[in-house]
Design a protein around this motif. Structure first.
Motif, short mmCIF file in Angstrom:
data_model
loop_
_atom_site.label_atom_id
_atom_site.label_comp_id
_atom_site.label_asym_id
_atom_site.label_seq_id
_atom_site.Cartn_x
_atom_site.Cartn_y
_atom_site.Cartn_z
N PRO A 1 4.30 5.21 8.26
CA PRO A 1 4.33 3.81 7.81
C PRO A 1 3.13 3.00 8.28
O PRO A 1 2.79 2.00 7.66
CB PRO A 1 5.64 3.28 8.41
CG PRO A 1 5.94 4.18 9.56
CD PRO A 1 5.43 5.52 9.15
N GLU A 2 2.48 3.45 9.37
CA GLU A 2 1.32 2.72 9.86
C GLU A 2 0.13 2.82 8.90
O GLU A 2 -0.83 2.05 9.00
CB GLU A 2 0.92 3.24 11.25
CG GLU A 2 0.35 4.66 11.30
CD GLU A 2 1.42 5.75 11.29
OE1 GLU A 2 1.04 6.94 11.43
OE2 GLU A 2 2.62 5.41 11.16
N ARG A 3 0.20 3.79 7.98
CA ARG A 3 -0.89 3.97 7.00
C ARG A 3 -0.57 3.31 5.66
O ARG A 3 -1.34 3.43 4.71
CB ARG A 3 -1.15 5.46 6.77
CG ARG A 3 -1.54 6.21 8.03
CD ARG A 3 -1.68 7.69 7.74
NE ARG A 3 -1.92 8.48 8.95
CZ ARG A 3 -1.97 9.80 8.99
NH1 ARG A 3 -1.79 10.50 7.87
NH2 ARG A 3 -2.20 10.44 10.13
N GLY B 1 9.41 1.48 -6.23
CA GLY B 1 9.53 2.89 -5.90
C GLY B 1 9.14 3.83 -7.01
O GLY B 1 9.05 3.46 -8.19
N THR B 2 8.91 5.07 -6.61
CA THR B 2 8.49 6.12 -7.54
C THR B 2 9.66 7.00 -7.96
O THR B 2 9.52 7.86 -8.82
CB THR B 2 7.43 7.02 -6.89
OG1 THR B 2 8.02 7.68 -5.75
CG2 THR B 2 6.23 6.20 -6.43
N GLY B 3 10.80 6.83 -7.31
CA GLY B 3 11.93 7.71 -7.53
C GLY B 3 12.08 8.75 -6.44
O GLY B 3 13.13 9.39 -6.31
N ILE C 1 0.88 -1.19 0.00
CA ILE C 1 0.00 0.00 0.00
C ILE C 1 0.90 1.21 0.00
O ILE C 1 1.74 1.40 0.90
CB ILE C 1 -0.93 0.02 1.23
CG1 ILE C 1 -1.85 -1.19 1.21
CG2 ILE C 1 -1.74 1.32 1.25
CD1 ILE C 1 -2.73 -1.31 2.45
N GLN C 2 0.78 2.04 -1.03
CA GLN C 2 1.63 3.23 -1.14
C GLN C 2 1.27 4.24 -0.07
O GLN C 2 0.10 4.37 0.33
CB GLN C 2 1.46 3.86 -2.53
CG GLN C 2 2.36 5.06 -2.77
CD GLN C 2 2.30 5.54 -4.21
OE1 GLN C 2 2.32 4.73 -5.13
NE2 GLN C 2 2.22 6.85 -4.39
N GLY C 3 2.29 4.94 0.41
CA GLY C 3 2.04 5.95 1.43
C GLY C 3 3.26 6.80 1.70
O GLY C 3 4.32 6.62 1.09
N GLY D 1 4.00 1.08 -3.77
CA GLY D 1 2.81 0.24 -3.71
C GLY D 1 3.06 -1.17 -4.22
O GLY D 1 2.21 -2.05 -4.05
N ALA D 2 4.19 -1.39 -4.86
CA ALA D 2 4.50 -2.72 -5.39
C ALA D 2 6.00 -2.87 -5.53
O ALA D 2 6.74 -1.90 -5.64
CB ALA D 2 3.81 -2.94 -6.73
#
Length: 383
Positions: free
Chosen positions: A200-202, A246-248, A193-195, A255-256
């Motif tokens: 990190p709890e979310r 990662g998104t960079g 789950i991306q956040g 999210g994956a």
């Protein structure tokens, strides 16, 4: 009368054609013309973008096939080469160029060996054949894999197969490949789950989740070789080749996470059993995931028989060395021919420079190859 080129000239002609996989760039057309002129029946077996050539002389069994490929791997930066990779160049007793060792030298050698064999023995027993593809260095989907399916459907028998892959280590003939491990690849996608990294709890970090089960798979000793009492195969291995996530940005939990891995495994395993083992580990750690599997080929072993004896005798006589007979290394198209019931070996030049910058083959060893391949054919087909 036109004199046909010798093995060095013929290899140079093939190297000069930039047949980067899956392209053939006219190599098979050139070879087919030569073999047709020698009395071979020519059949082209294209599948998708891949060219495959099947050339035969004689009838019935036993069927001896020389197996090879006309495609090569990319050159890498051409400026790093000491000479143009597609301009064959001789220096210091070696022929340089992409494909010199892997495997246009062997292809040229066994084509000439086949020509010489049928010229000397036009009424030989059985069938001598040449099978070539332009899809060995690439995906290996529409090449010998598809040809083997075609042979299975049409009932084409193969008794013996000599693959011209570069197998030698320090000198020509010092290694005879008599089998290969299987290859199984997987692409694992772990869902999280991306956040925000500050919360990190979310979120649920798929990298963190994947680390422990992946470490377990990497640390596992899958076996000690096969058979266990006197291994002819090295131990099976699991290797991770790519991890991406990662998104960079450094403040985003991805999210994956995607992980690419590969097994090289001996006959103590089957692909489905390895797949089950991986799923069991991932399930035990509670991952949300999916895996795309690709079964690249099952392991095979050619046990002591007429082909191994013939190759061993020829290498001892012509190279002055008793070959090490083993099953190491990567994979080759031999893995598609062995399941047809054929005895299969690999024998060719030194492999130290294959896939590298300044790929090369020793000229003196190249010049000896046609006689080696021809003598193997004589031992198998002159009954």
């Amino acid at each position: 009368m036109t004199t046909r080129p010798n093995v060095l000239e013929f290899t140079c002609d093939l190297i000069s054609r930039p047949s980067v996989t899956p392209e053939d760039e006219g190599c098979q057309e050139l070879i087919a013309a030569r073999l047709a002129n020698a009395g071979f029946r020519i059949e082209n077996l294209p599948f998708g973008p891949v060219k495959n050539l099947w050339a035969t002389h004689g009838h019935g069994s036993p069927v001896l096939v020389f197996l090879g490929h006309t495609d090569v791997v990319p050159t890498g930066p051409k400026e790093d080469w000491n000479s143009d990779p597609f301009v064959p160049t001789i220096r210091d007793g070696h022929l340089y160029g992409r494909g010199a060792a892997d495997m246009k030298g062997s292809v040229a050698a066994f084509v000439i060996a086949a020509e010489d064999f049928v010229a000397a023995h036009p009424d030989h027993a059985g069938t001598i054949a040449v099978l070539l593809t332009s899809d060995e260095e690439g995906d290996a989907i529409d090449g010998v894999r598809k040809v083997a399916e075609h042979f299975r459907a049409t009932g084409q028998r193969i008794d013996y197969c000599v693959t011209g892959e570069p197998s030698s280590i320090k000198q020509l003939g010092d290694l005879l490949r008599v089998g290969r491990r299987g290859t199984l690849s997987g692409t694992l996608t772990v869902r999280g789950i991306q956040g925000h990294v500050a919360y990190p709890e979310r979120a649920r970090n798929p990298i963190h989740q994947a680390m422990v089960p992946l470490a377990e798979l990497c640390a596992r000793q899958w076996d000690a070789g096969y058979p266990a009492d006197a291994p002819e195969f090295p131990a099976s291995s699991f290797q991770i080749s790519n991890i991406h996530a990662g998104t960079g940005a450094n403040n985003v939990i991805p999210g994956a996470c995607e992980v690419v891995f590969n097994f090289r495994y001996n006959p103590g395993w089957q692909a489905e059993a390895l797949e089950r083992e991986v799923h069991a580990v991932l399930d035990r750690h509670g991952l949300e995931y999916e895996i795309r599997w690709h079964r690249g080929g099952e392991p095979f072993l050619t046990r002591e028989g007429k082909l191994r004896r013939a190759a061993r005798e020829v290498l001892i006589a012509r190279c002055g060395v008793v070959p090490d007979e083993n099953t190491g290394g990567g994979t080759s198209d031999a893995r598609f021919i062995a399941p047809l019931g054929a005895e299969v070996i690999e024998m060719g030049p030194i492999n130290a420079s294959i896939h590298k910058i300044d790929e090369r083959v020793a000229v003196d060893e190249l010049l000896r190859l046609p006689a080696i391949y021809r003598e193997v054919a004589e031992k198998l087909l002159l009954l």
